[in-house]
Design a protein around this motif. Structure first.
Motif, short mmCIF file in Angstrom:
data_model
loop_
_atom_site.label_atom_id
_atom_site.label_comp_id
_atom_site.label_asym_id
_atom_site.label_seq_id
_atom_site.Cartn_x
_atom_site.Cartn_y
_atom_site.Cartn_z
N UNK A 145 -21.77 9.20 -15.66
CA UNK A 145 -21.55 9.39 -14.23
C UNK A 145 -20.06 9.57 -13.98
N UNK A 146 -19.69 10.66 -13.34
CA UNK A 146 -18.27 10.86 -13.15
C UNK A 146 -17.89 12.21 -12.63
N UNK A 147 -16.71 12.65 -13.08
CA UNK A 147 -16.05 13.84 -12.54
C UNK A 147 -16.37 15.12 -13.30
N UNK A 148 -16.45 15.04 -14.62
CA UNK A 148 -16.62 16.28 -15.38
C UNK A 148 -17.09 16.00 -16.80
N UNK A 149 -17.59 17.07 -17.40
CA UNK A 149 -17.87 17.13 -18.84
C UNK A 149 -17.24 18.42 -19.35
N UNK B 166 -15.94 16.98 -26.84
CA UNK B 166 -16.63 16.81 -25.57
C UNK B 166 -15.93 15.68 -24.81
N UNK B 167 -15.24 16.05 -23.73
CA UNK B 167 -14.45 15.10 -22.95
C UNK B 167 -15.22 14.72 -21.70
N UNK B 168 -15.49 13.42 -21.55
CA UNK B 168 -16.20 12.90 -20.38
C UNK B 168 -15.21 12.08 -19.55
N UNK B 169 -15.05 12.45 -18.29
CA UNK B 169 -14.20 11.67 -17.38
C UNK B 169 -15.11 10.94 -16.41
N UNK B 170 -15.12 9.62 -16.52
CA UNK B 170 -16.07 8.79 -15.79
C UNK B 170 -15.64 8.56 -14.34
N UNK C 156 -14.25 6.92 -11.16
CA UNK C 156 -13.06 6.09 -10.98
C UNK C 156 -12.53 6.32 -9.57
N UNK C 157 -11.70 5.41 -9.04
CA UNK C 157 -11.08 5.65 -7.73
C UNK C 157 -10.29 6.95 -7.74
N UNK C 158 -10.26 7.63 -6.61
CA UNK C 158 -9.57 8.92 -6.53
C UNK C 158 -8.09 8.80 -6.89
N UNK C 159 -7.47 7.70 -6.50
CA UNK C 159 -6.04 7.56 -6.81
C UNK C 159 -5.81 7.54 -8.31
N UNK C 160 -6.76 6.95 -9.07
CA UNK C 160 -6.65 6.94 -10.52
C UNK C 160 -6.84 8.34 -11.08
N UNK C 161 -7.75 9.10 -10.48
CA UNK C 161 -7.97 10.46 -10.97
C UNK C 161 -6.75 11.33 -10.75
N UNK D 172 -11.97 7.67 -19.86
CA UNK D 172 -12.13 8.93 -20.59
C UNK D 172 -12.77 8.65 -21.95
N UNK D 173 -13.83 9.36 -22.24
CA UNK D 173 -14.54 9.19 -23.51
C UNK D 173 -14.63 10.56 -24.18
N UNK D 174 -14.38 10.61 -25.48
CA UNK D 174 -14.40 11.88 -26.23
C UNK D 174 -15.43 11.80 -27.34
N UNK D 175 -16.33 12.78 -27.37
CA UNK D 175 -17.33 12.93 -28.42
C UNK D 175 -17.04 14.23 -29.17
N UNK D 176 -17.72 14.43 -30.29
CA UNK D 176 -17.56 15.69 -31.03
C UNK D 176 -18.93 16.13 -31.53
N UNK D 177 -19.15 17.44 -31.52
CA UNK D 177 -20.44 17.94 -31.99
C UNK D 177 -20.47 19.45 -32.07
N UNK D 178 -21.61 19.96 -32.53
CA UNK D 178 -21.78 21.41 -32.72
C UNK D 178 -22.59 22.06 -31.60
N UNK D 179 -23.52 21.30 -31.04
CA UNK D 179 -24.34 21.84 -29.95
C UNK D 179 -24.44 20.79 -28.85
N UNK D 180 -24.15 21.21 -27.62
CA UNK D 180 -24.09 20.29 -26.49
C UNK D 180 -24.91 20.87 -25.35
N UNK D 181 -25.75 20.02 -24.77
CA UNK D 181 -26.47 20.40 -23.55
C UNK D 181 -26.02 19.47 -22.44
#
Length: 293
Positions: A190-194, A221-225, A227-232, A250-259
């Motif tokens: 849940x967040x701002x972007x993938x 694969x960068x996930x930004x969860x 957070x308060x807008x001021x933090x973003x 911020x969480x980072x994954x790695x892979x070959x195929x992403x949905x």
């Protein structure tokens, strides 16, 4: 001696592209290389021109920004044709990731003499648009909204248009609930972007994925969860250096195929031009493009 076809899109910053090409073209011709110039009517037409030139054995030069670079590079992916870039756009993020110079003399030497480097591309599949191949990244969320704003900005250009677009997008964004599947493993988010990144850079020099590599056969694969807008807003500034990845949001994954799916029609973009809504599936195509860099 290499033979080149340069493809310029006059409807998308073509005047800057023509000026950038002029200095490089003179140096290529003085060295004895052949160079034809094609002016496309659209990005789709640019792809057709690039494929035709590649089939004739020409090294194809994309003249412009990330939009035309991504479309032409995608069109040549898997064909074996040589691909070069004359950076002349607002962002030039893929050229930046390749370390390409803006100095005409240095760029001409690369185009004339450097061996091609195999780099990865990204296959993008969606029910809402034709199959496409892109180069830099696919991003779903507030950054896609920001890119829309930047593309429609009339008074601002370059980094300023992306920053202003980002501020406007964040001010109205409400966090989306995503389902991100990386190589078969599901990751609720849940967040701002993938962002599925082949290149580390997007949004005119922002280092969204500092560890991404163009030739490792993987997407970061960068996930930004949520957070308060001021933090973003603080995080947006950290994108200049890539230090945002140290934050717990911020969480980072790695892979070959992403949905990527979401609980509402979240927009996504790619290389500054693809504009659609989720769901989308992206897959890395290892070493599919031969780039002069």
């Amino acid at each position: 001696m290499r033979q080149f076809t340069a493809v310029v899109n006059p409807t998308a910053g073509g005047s800057a592209g023509a000026a950038a090409l002029l200095a490089v073209a003179r140096l290529l011709r003085e060295a004895g290389a052949g160079l034809d110039t094609e002016y496309s009517r659209s990005l789709g037409h640019a792809q057709d021109l690039a494929r035709q030139a590649g089939e004739r054995g020409k090294a194809v030069l994309a003249v412009g920004g990330d939009g035309i670079t991504g479309r032409i590079g995608g069109a040549l992916s898997g064909t074996g044709a040589l691909f070069g870039i004359v950076p002349a756009g607002r962002g030039n993020d893929f050229a930046r990731a390749l370390g390409l110079p803006t100095d005409p003399d240095a760029l001409a030497r690369i185009l004339l003499h450097h061996a091609p480097r195999p780099v990865d591309t990204i296959e993008v599949r969606s029910a809402f648009h034709d199959h496409v191949v892109v180069l830099g990244s696919v991003y779903a969320g507030v950054d896609a909204v920001a890119n829309r704003h930047a593309n429609h900005a009339r008074l601002l250009r370059g980094t300023a248009s992306y920053y202003a677009g980002g501020l406007r997008a964040v001010a109205t964004w409400r966090p989306a609930r995503y389902r991100v599947t990386v190589d078969g493993e599901e990751h609720p988010h849940t967040g701002y972007t993938v962002v599925a990144a082949n290149s580390g850079y997007y949004g005119s020099g922002r280092l969204i994925a500092p560890d991404a590599r163009l030739d490792d056969g993987l997407l970061d694969v960068v996930l930004i969860r949520e957070a308060p807008r001021r933090l973003f807003f603080a995080l947006m500034n950290e994108l200049r250096s890539g230090t945002h990845v140290r934050r717990p949001e911020v969480h980072v994954l790695r892979g070959r195929e992403i949905r990527v799916e979401a609980d509402r029609p979240v927009p996504y973009g790619a290389d500054g031009e693809v504009d659609a809504v989720l769901p989308v599936t992206v897959k890395v195509l290892p070493g599919a493009l031969r780039v002069l860099c």
